[in-house]
Design a protein around this motif. Structure first.
Motif, PDB file in Angstrom:
ATOM      1  N   ALA A   1       0.821  -1.208   0.000  1.00  0.00           N
ATOM      2  CA  ALA A   1       0.000   0.000   0.000  1.00  0.00           C
ATOM      3  C   ALA A   1       0.856   1.260   0.000  1.00  0.00           C
ATOM      4  CB  ALA A   1      -0.945  -0.011   1.194  1.00  0.00           C
ATOM      5  N   ALA A   2       2.032   1.201   0.620  1.00  0.00           N
ATOM      6  CA  ALA A   2       2.911   2.369   0.652  1.00  0.00           C
ATOM      7  C   ALA A   2       3.343   2.766  -0.757  1.00  0.00           C
ATOM      8  CB  ALA A   2       4.132   2.083   1.524  1.00  0.00           C
ATOM      9  N   GLU A   3       3.516   1.776  -1.632  1.00  0.00           N
ATOM     10  CA  GLU A   3       3.880   2.060  -3.014  1.00  0.00           C
ATOM     11  C   GLU A   3       2.715   2.723  -3.752  1.00  0.00           C
ATOM     12  OE1 GLU A   3       6.772   1.521  -4.380  1.00  0.00           O
ATOM     13  OE2 GLU A   3       7.790  -0.085  -3.290  1.00  0.00           O
ATOM     14  N   VAL A   4       1.508   2.306  -3.451  1.00  0.00           N
ATOM     15  CA  VAL A   4       0.325   2.794  -4.167  1.00  0.00           C
ATOM     16  C   VAL A   4       0.032   4.253  -3.838  1.00  0.00           C
ATOM     17  CG1 VAL A   4      -2.162   2.467  -4.487  1.00  0.00           C
ATOM     18  CG2 VAL A   4      -0.655   0.483  -4.282  1.00  0.00           C
ATOM     19  N   VAL A   5       0.333   4.672  -2.609  1.00  0.00           N
ATOM     20  CA  VAL A   5      -0.091   6.000  -2.156  1.00  0.00           C
ATOM     21  C   VAL A   5       0.929   7.088  -2.449  1.00  0.00           C
ATOM     22  CG1 VAL A   5      -1.544   5.059  -0.337  1.00  0.00           C
ATOM     23  CG2 VAL A   5       0.838   5.601   0.182  1.00  0.00           C
ATOM     24  N   THR A   6       1.960   6.804  -3.219  1.00  0.00           N
ATOM     25  CA  THR A   6       2.974   7.808  -3.507  1.00  0.00           C
ATOM     26  C   THR A   6       2.515   8.716  -4.645  1.00  0.00           C
ATOM     27  OG1 THR A   6       4.095   6.199  -4.934  1.00  0.00           O
ATOM     28  CG2 THR A   6       4.921   6.464  -2.679  1.00  0.00           C
ATOM     29  N   THR A   7       1.464   9.462  -4.412  1.00  0.00           N
ATOM     30  CA  THR A   7       0.958  10.422  -5.383  1.00  0.00           C
ATOM     31  C   THR A   7       0.252  11.555  -4.670  1.00  0.00           C
ATOM     32  OG1 THR A   7      -0.619  10.757  -7.187  1.00  0.00           O
ATOM     33  CG2 THR A   7      -1.107   8.980  -5.644  1.00  0.00           C
ATOM     34  N   ASP A   8       0.400  12.775  -5.186  1.00  0.00           N
ATOM     35  CA  ASP A   8      -0.268  13.922  -4.584  1.00  0.00           C
ATOM     36  C   ASP A   8      -1.765  13.903  -4.855  1.00  0.00           C
ATOM     37  OD1 ASP A   8       1.580  15.343  -3.092  1.00  0.00           O
ATOM     38  OD2 ASP A   8       2.430  16.320  -4.849  1.00  0.00           O
ATOM     39  N   GLY A   9      -2.203  13.112  -5.836  1.00  0.00           N
ATOM     40  CA  GLY A   9      -3.616  13.074  -6.167  1.00  0.00           C
ATOM     41  C   GLY A   9      -4.392  12.047  -5.382  1.00  0.00           C
TER      42      GLY A   9
ATOM     43  N   ALA B   1      -7.062  19.682  10.362  1.00  0.00           N
ATOM     44  CA  ALA B   1      -7.781  20.399  11.413  1.00  0.00           C
ATOM     45  C   ALA B   1      -6.883  20.678  12.608  1.00  0.00           C
ATOM     46  CB  ALA B   1      -9.007  19.602  11.852  1.00  0.00           C
ATOM     47  N   GLY B   2      -6.017  19.726  12.937  1.00  0.00           N
ATOM     48  CA  GLY B   2      -5.089  19.938  14.046  1.00  0.00           C
ATOM     49  C   GLY B   2      -4.164  21.105  13.779  1.00  0.00           C
ATOM     50  N   ALA B   3      -3.666  21.206  12.531  1.00  0.00           N
ATOM     51  CA  ALA B   3      -2.788  22.316  12.182  1.00  0.00           C
ATOM     52  C   ALA B   3      -3.541  23.639  12.240  1.00  0.00           C
ATOM     53  CB  ALA B   3      -2.202  22.094  10.792  1.00  0.00           C
TER      54      ALA B   3
ATOM     55  N   GLU C   1      -4.632  26.896   4.126  1.00  0.00           N
ATOM     56  CA  GLU C   1      -3.618  26.697   3.091  1.00  0.00           C
ATOM     57  C   GLU C   1      -2.310  26.201   3.709  1.00  0.00           C
ATOM     58  OE1 GLU C   1      -6.768  29.293   1.677  1.00  0.00           O
ATOM     59  OE2 GLU C   1      -5.477  29.362   3.450  1.00  0.00           O
ATOM     60  N   GLN C   2      -1.912  26.791   4.815  1.00  0.00           N
ATOM     61  CA  GLN C   2      -0.700  26.342   5.505  1.00  0.00           C
ATOM     62  C   GLN C   2      -0.870  24.926   6.038  1.00  0.00           C
ATOM     63  OE1 GLN C   2      -0.536  29.507   8.376  1.00  0.00           O
ATOM     64  NE2 GLN C   2       1.016  30.652   7.229  1.00  0.00           N
ATOM     65  N   ALA C   3      -2.069  24.610   6.512  1.00  0.00           N
ATOM     66  CA  ALA C   3      -2.328  23.280   7.063  1.00  0.00           C
ATOM     67  C   ALA C   3      -2.154  22.194   6.005  1.00  0.00           C
ATOM     68  CB  ALA C   3      -3.732  23.224   7.654  1.00  0.00           C
ATOM     69  N   VAL C   4      -2.517  22.520   4.751  1.00  0.00           N
ATOM     70  CA  VAL C   4      -2.309  21.557   3.667  1.00  0.00           C
ATOM     71  C   VAL C   4      -0.822  21.280   3.486  1.00  0.00           C
ATOM     72  CG1 VAL C   4      -2.494  21.218   1.166  1.00  0.00           C
ATOM     73  CG2 VAL C   4      -4.442  22.107   2.454  1.00  0.00           C
ATOM     74  N   HIS C   5      -0.002  22.315   3.543  1.00  0.00           N
ATOM     75  CA  HIS C   5       1.442  22.128   3.406  1.00  0.00           C
ATOM     76  C   HIS C   5       2.003  21.338   4.582  1.00  0.00           C
ATOM     77  CE1 HIS C   5       1.515  24.534  -0.133  1.00  0.00           C
ATOM     78  NE2 HIS C   5       1.197  25.666   0.487  1.00  0.00           N
ATOM     79  N   VAL C   6       1.467  21.577   5.763  1.00  0.00           N
ATOM     80  CA  VAL C   6       1.892  20.806   6.933  1.00  0.00           C
ATOM     81  C   VAL C   6       1.581  19.325   6.723  1.00  0.00           C
ATOM     82  CG1 VAL C   6       1.421  20.368   9.377  1.00  0.00           C
ATOM     83  CG2 VAL C   6       1.723  22.719   8.573  1.00  0.00           C
TER      84      VAL C   6
ATOM     85  N   TRP D   1       3.097  13.721   5.361  1.00  0.00           N
ATOM     86  CA  TRP D   1       2.825  12.583   4.479  1.00  0.00           C
ATOM     87  C   TRP D   1       4.090  12.126   3.755  1.00  0.00           C
ATOM     88  CZ3 TRP D   1      -0.154   8.760   4.191  1.00  0.00           C
ATOM     89  CH2 TRP D   1      -0.428   8.091   2.997  1.00  0.00           C
ATOM     90  N   TYR D   2       4.861  13.094   3.239  1.00  0.00           N
ATOM     91  CA  TYR D   2       6.107  12.744   2.549  1.00  0.00           C
ATOM     92  C   TYR D   2       7.074  12.040   3.494  1.00  0.00           C
ATOM     93  CZ  TYR D   2       4.662  15.880  -1.253  1.00  0.00           C
ATOM     94  OH  TYR D   2       3.993  16.492  -2.282  1.00  0.00           O
TER      95      TYR D   2
END
Length: 224
Positions: free
Chosen positions: A106-114, A132-134, A142-147, A152-153
């Motif tokens: 599954a780790a291989e499958v989820v390597t996409t920003d989409g 929500a925590g961020a 917008e900052q929370a998405v980058h967090v 995730w990376y």
């Protein structure tokens, strides 16, 4: 006299009628040969049906893997979330990490920003918890998405390195970490004989907490 199934002379497996049968058969093939060798044709053969019939249930291999990921995620036990938003982010990210570690393909499958646009609950619920925590810690949405993306990376990257290290041709125990030139790389020369032991240690949660603290400090500008 009406014909019955018994009188048709049909033998073999019954036709596939449920997603559960498809998911179970795909899981068996992945366990046997790895996710890379999974194809719609092989899955159809495993189920005893025609490829065209299977295409009525899944569009392609990616669709199949995403369905499996969603089914698997639905089985992940939900942790008790702490009141502190920073701790909620860490607990949720660690839960995602442990779940993917238990099912390495599954780790291989989820390597996409989409990915977020392709999967449903409960994965999107976990992403919402981290975002929500961020926000609760003072980030804009917008900052929370980058967090989240940074977390995730880090999470997926750590998993992929360990998966590839475990399954690669050269095992960690076979790598020589000694012999560094002290005049050029003094720190590596001093620690080289310990590198193998240090690299094998699980420091994901320690690194995760440091990353979350650093990200929130960097994005949230103190008032005053």
């Amino acid at each position: 006299m009406p014909r019955t199934d018994a009188s048709t002379g049909r033998t073999g497996r019954p036709p596939v009628t449920s997603r559960a049968q498809i998911m179970a058969a795909a899981g068996r093939l992945i366990d046997q040969d790895g996710w890379e060798r999974l194809t719609v044709r092989r899955l159809a053969a495993e189920l005893g049906i025609g490829t065209t019939t299977l295409y009525h249930h899944v569009r392609d291999k990616q669709d199949l893997l995403l369905l499996m990921l969603s089914e698997y995620a639905a089985q992940i036990p939900r942790p008790d979330l702490p009141a502190d938003p920073r701790d909620r982010m860490i607990v949720t990210a660690a839960t995602m990490h442990d779940a993917l570690a238990a099912w390495p393909w599954a780790a291989e499958v989820v390597t996409t920003d989409g990915l977020l646009g392709l999967v449903g609950e409960p994965l999107t619920g976990m992403v919402e918890t981290i975002v929500a925590g961020a926000v609760d810690c003072g980030c804009t949405r917008e900052q929370a998405v980058h967090v989240f993306r940074s977390i995730w990376y880090y999470t997926v990257g750590e998993l992929l390195v360990r998966i590839h290290s475990a399954g690669g041709r050269t095992a960690l125990r076979d790598v020589d970490f000694t012999g560094f030139d002290p005049s050029r790389t003094p720190n590596l020369a001093a620690i080289g004989d310990q590198w193998r032991v240090l690299a094998a240690q699980d420091t994901y949660r320690t690194g995760l907490r440091a990353l979350v603290n650093g990200l929130l400090t960097g994005f949230v500008v103190p008032e005053g």
